[in-house]
Structures are given as C-alpha cells and as structure tokens.
Write a protein that holds these residues in place. Sequence first.
Motif, PDB file in Angstrom:
ATOM      1  N   ASN A 153      15.143  33.967  10.838  1.00 23.03           N
ATOM      2  CA  ASN A 153      13.647  33.378  11.737  1.00 23.03           C
ATOM      3  C   ASN A 153      12.594  33.460  11.018  1.00 23.03           C
ATOM      4  OD1 ASN A 153      14.419  32.334  14.295  1.00 23.03           O
ATOM      5  ND2 ASN A 153      14.649  34.463  15.164  1.00 23.03           N
ATOM      6  N   GLN A 154      12.674  34.396  10.297  1.00 20.78           N
ATOM      7  CA  GLN A 154      11.350  34.424   8.575  1.00 20.78           C
ATOM      8  C   GLN A 154      11.382  33.310   7.850  1.00 20.78           C
ATOM      9  OE1 GLN A 154      11.087  37.155   5.753  1.00 20.78           O
ATOM     10  NE2 GLN A 154      13.414  37.379   5.702  1.00 20.78           N
ATOM     11  N   LEU A 155      12.613  32.592   7.172  1.00 19.92           N
ATOM     12  CA  LEU A 155      13.231  31.679   6.815  1.00 19.92           C
ATOM     13  C   LEU A 155      12.490  30.205   6.725  1.00 19.92           C
ATOM     14  CD1 LEU A 155      16.441  32.466   5.232  1.00 19.92           C
ATOM     15  CD2 LEU A 155      14.349  33.276   4.248  1.00 19.92           C
ATOM     16  N   GLU A 156      12.167  30.012   5.933  1.00 21.40           N
ATOM     17  CA  GLU A 156      11.309  28.714   6.458  1.00 21.40           C
ATOM     18  C   GLU A 156      12.498  27.547   5.651  1.00 21.40           C
ATOM     19  OE1 GLU A 156       7.946  25.688   4.333  1.00 21.40           O
ATOM     20  OE2 GLU A 156       7.378  27.824   4.049  1.00 21.40           O
ATOM     21  N   GLY A 157      12.339  26.368   7.297  1.00 18.14           N
ATOM     22  CA  GLY A 157      13.059  25.642   7.041  1.00 18.14           C
ATOM     23  C   GLY A 157      14.614  25.421   7.766  1.00 18.14           C
ATOM     24  N   ILE A 158      15.250  26.822   8.850  1.00 20.14           N
ATOM     25  CA  ILE A 158      16.044  27.001   9.011  1.00 20.14           C
ATOM     26  C   ILE A 158      15.966  27.015  11.095  1.00 20.14           C
ATOM     27  CG2 ILE A 158      18.043  28.514   9.989  1.00 20.14           C
ATOM     28  CD1 ILE A 158      17.436  28.214   7.232  1.00 20.14           C
ATOM     29  N   SER A 159      17.294  25.494  11.251  1.00 19.06           N
ATOM     30  CA  SER A 159      16.910  25.395  12.348  1.00 19.06           C
ATOM     31  C   SER A 159      16.920  26.483  13.267  1.00 19.06           C
ATOM     32  CB  SER A 159      17.621  24.292  13.181  1.00 19.06           C
ATOM     33  OG  SER A 159      18.694  24.273  12.611  1.00 19.06           O
ATOM     34  N   GLU A 160      16.415  26.324  15.351  1.00 18.78           N
ATOM     35  CA  GLU A 160      16.538  26.966  15.731  1.00 18.78           C
ATOM     36  C   GLU A 160      18.130  27.466  16.273  1.00 18.78           C
ATOM     37  OE1 GLU A 160      15.191  27.470  20.029  1.00 18.78           O
ATOM     38  OE2 GLU A 160      13.837  26.306  19.316  1.00 18.78           O
ATOM     39  N   SER A 161      18.923  26.027  16.314  1.00 17.71           N
ATOM     40  CA  SER A 161      19.939  25.725  16.488  1.00 17.71           C
ATOM     41  C   SER A 161      21.004  26.725  15.216  1.00 17.71           C
ATOM     42  CB  SER A 161      20.637  24.693  16.558  1.00 17.71           C
ATOM     43  OG  SER A 161      21.111  23.794  15.481  1.00 17.71           O
ATOM     44  N   VAL A 162      20.425  26.304  14.593  1.00 20.03           N
ATOM     45  CA  VAL A 162      21.490  27.904  14.064  1.00 20.03           C
ATOM     46  C   VAL A 162      21.385  29.014  14.414  1.00 20.03           C
ATOM     47  CG1 VAL A 162      21.951  28.164  10.858  1.00 20.03           C
ATOM     48  CG2 VAL A 162      21.904  25.666  11.578  1.00 20.03           C
ATOM     49  N   VAL A 163      19.621  29.268  13.868  1.00 21.39           N
ATOM     50  CA  VAL A 163      19.905  31.030  14.320  1.00 21.39           C
ATOM     51  C   VAL A 163      20.600  30.925  15.920  1.00 21.39           C
ATOM     52  CG1 VAL A 163      17.887  32.383  15.218  1.00 21.39           C
ATOM     53  CG2 VAL A 163      17.455  30.257  13.359  1.00 21.39           C
ATOM     54  N   ASN A 164      20.363  30.758  16.969  1.00 19.37           N
ATOM     55  CA  ASN A 164      20.867  30.440  18.178  1.00 19.37           C
ATOM     56  C   ASN A 164      22.571  31.194  17.554  1.00 19.37           C
ATOM     57  OD1 ASN A 164      18.893  31.004  19.117  1.00 19.37           O
ATOM     58  ND2 ASN A 164      19.343  28.212  19.856  1.00 19.37           N
ATOM     59  N   GLU A 165      22.907  30.219  16.902  1.00 22.11           N
ATOM     60  CA  GLU A 165      24.698  29.639  16.635  1.00 22.11           C
ATOM     61  C   GLU A 165      24.736  31.491  15.724  1.00 22.11           C
ATOM     62  OE1 GLU A 165      28.262  28.335  16.863  1.00 22.11           O
ATOM     63  OE2 GLU A 165      26.989  27.854  17.330  1.00 22.11           O
ATOM     64  N   PHE A 166      24.301  32.188  14.736  1.00 26.80           N
ATOM     65  CA  PHE A 166      24.191  33.574  14.276  1.00 26.80           C
ATOM     66  C   PHE A 166      24.373  34.461  15.128  1.00 26.80           C
ATOM     67  CE2 PHE A 166      23.839  31.270  10.101  1.00 26.80           C
ATOM     68  CZ  PHE A 166      24.653  31.873   9.626  1.00 26.80           C
ATOM     69  N   GLU A 167      23.165  33.672  16.201  1.00 31.79           N
ATOM     70  CA  GLU A 167      22.521  35.354  17.351  1.00 31.79           C
ATOM     71  C   GLU A 167      23.799  34.896  18.645  1.00 31.79           C
ATOM     72  OE1 GLU A 167      18.944  36.278  19.909  1.00 31.79           O
ATOM     73  OE2 GLU A 167      19.451  33.626  19.636  1.00 31.79           O
ATOM     74  N   ASP A 168      24.405  33.938  18.950  1.00 36.18           N
ATOM     75  CA  ASP A 168      26.057  33.756  19.565  1.00 36.18           C
ATOM     76  C   ASP A 168      27.469  34.283  19.010  1.00 36.18           C
ATOM     77  OD1 ASP A 168      24.044  32.388  22.201  1.00 36.18           O
ATOM     78  OD2 ASP A 168      24.470  30.622  20.862  1.00 36.18           O
ATOM     79  N   ASN A 169      27.745  34.535  18.075  1.00 33.75           N
ATOM     80  CA  ASN A 169      28.662  35.034  17.586  1.00 33.75           C
ATOM     81  C   ASN A 169      28.361  36.644  16.657  1.00 33.75           C
ATOM     82  OD1 ASN A 169      30.567  32.938  17.430  1.00 33.75           O
ATOM     83  ND2 ASN A 169      28.418  31.852  16.802  1.00 33.75           N
ATOM     84  N   GLN A 170      26.976  37.421  17.268  1.00 33.34           N
ATOM     85  CA  GLN A 170      26.285  38.376  16.533  1.00 33.34           C
ATOM     86  C   GLN A 170      27.205  38.964  15.020  1.00 33.34           C
ATOM     87  OE1 GLN A 170      27.732  40.954  20.027  1.00 33.34           O
ATOM     88  NE2 GLN A 170      26.534  40.303  21.502  1.00 33.34           N
ATOM     89  N   VAL A 171      26.535  37.761  13.973  1.00 29.42           N
ATOM     90  CA  VAL A 171      26.739  38.423  12.577  1.00 29.42           C
ATOM     91  C   VAL A 171      25.852  39.512  12.939  1.00 29.42           C
ATOM     92  CG1 VAL A 171      26.574  37.591  10.411  1.00 29.42           C
ATOM     93  CG2 VAL A 171      26.965  35.816  12.600  1.00 29.42           C
ATOM     94  N   THR A 172      26.866  40.087  11.687  1.00 30.41           N
ATOM     95  CA  THR A 172      26.056  41.272  10.920  1.00 30.41           C
ATOM     96  C   THR A 172      25.780  40.960   9.849  1.00 30.41           C
ATOM     97  OG1 THR A 172      28.141  41.652  10.538  1.00 30.41           O
ATOM     98  CG2 THR A 172      27.437  42.518  12.670  1.00 30.41           C
ATOM     99  N   GLY A 173      25.177  42.097   9.078  1.00 32.58           N
ATOM    100  CA  GLY A 173      24.826  41.979   8.118  1.00 32.58           C
ATOM    101  C   GLY A 173      25.933  42.056   6.732  1.00 32.58           C
ATOM    102  N   ARG A 174      27.166  42.636   7.205  1.00 35.69           N
ATOM    103  CA  ARG A 174      28.296  41.915   6.174  1.00 35.69           C
ATOM    104  C   ARG A 174      29.260  40.942   6.296  1.00 35.69           C
ATOM    105  NH1 ARG A 174      31.356  47.846   5.284  1.00 35.69           N
ATOM    106  NH2 ARG A 174      32.877  46.051   4.698  1.00 35.69           N
TER     107      ARG A 174
END
Length: 129
Positions: free
Chosen positions: A62-83
């Motif tokens: 969310n703090q990166l410029e130019g990353i769409s909300e849909s991409v962020v939501n995809e990462f959130e829905d899949n609960q992507v961890t740092g690893r």
Amino acid sequence: GHPRDVVPLNVCGTIMTTRLPTLQLCKDSALACKFSKEEQEEHAERRSIREWDHEDVVAWLNQLEGISESVVNEFEDNQVTGRELLALGAEGLKDFGVAKKGTIYLLLDEIKKLEKASGDRSTLIEHSP
C-alpha cells in the motif's frame, strides 16, 4: 507465541534469542524500555522480511506508488507472507495480477531492496560489570 515475539540479541558477541514478554517483565528496566510495544511498532520495518505476515506485506504494498488496489487485494486474499514475497519472480507477480512489465520490474527491484535493507539483525546488548 507469535514469531514477532522472538527477539535475537547480541550479548557481548554471543548471539541468543529470547521472547519479548521476558524482556518486558521489569517494566522500568532498560530492556523493557528498549523493547516496549511502542518501540517495537516504531521499528517494525527493521524486522527481517522473512518474519512478515500477510498484513505486513499488504501494508508495504500500500505504501508503494503505482500498485493497483486489485493487486494489493490479490496479495491480501492469498495471505502472502514475507517469505512467500521473496520467492516471487516475474511469473509469480503475473499470477497476482501484475500485468505491466514496468510494474513487474519495479516490484522485483523493491523486493530486492527490501530484502537487503531488512536483513536479519540482532540487537546489541553491552554488558558492563
């Protein structure tokens, strides 16, 4: 306990780990102040990216410029961890809906910077007799 509760320490050159609640037992001690909840939250970005949970990854995206909300939501829905974030290459990012080549390479560069900046660190504790 949560992985964030494990604190690596460098005590006069000896690397050891302890749990955060242990360091906070004596509320007014130097260690309790150094490892207070406020201090830990303020320096959360110093944790190794390998320790991030999906909420940390989403906050970073969310703090990166130019990353769409849909991409962020995809990462959130899949609960992507740092690893898991570190394991993503260009194809992996495409799987998460990152379509533009420029954005893919930007993210790969940001992930590389993040990995380098958040390398495993231990807190130096000096002991004076």
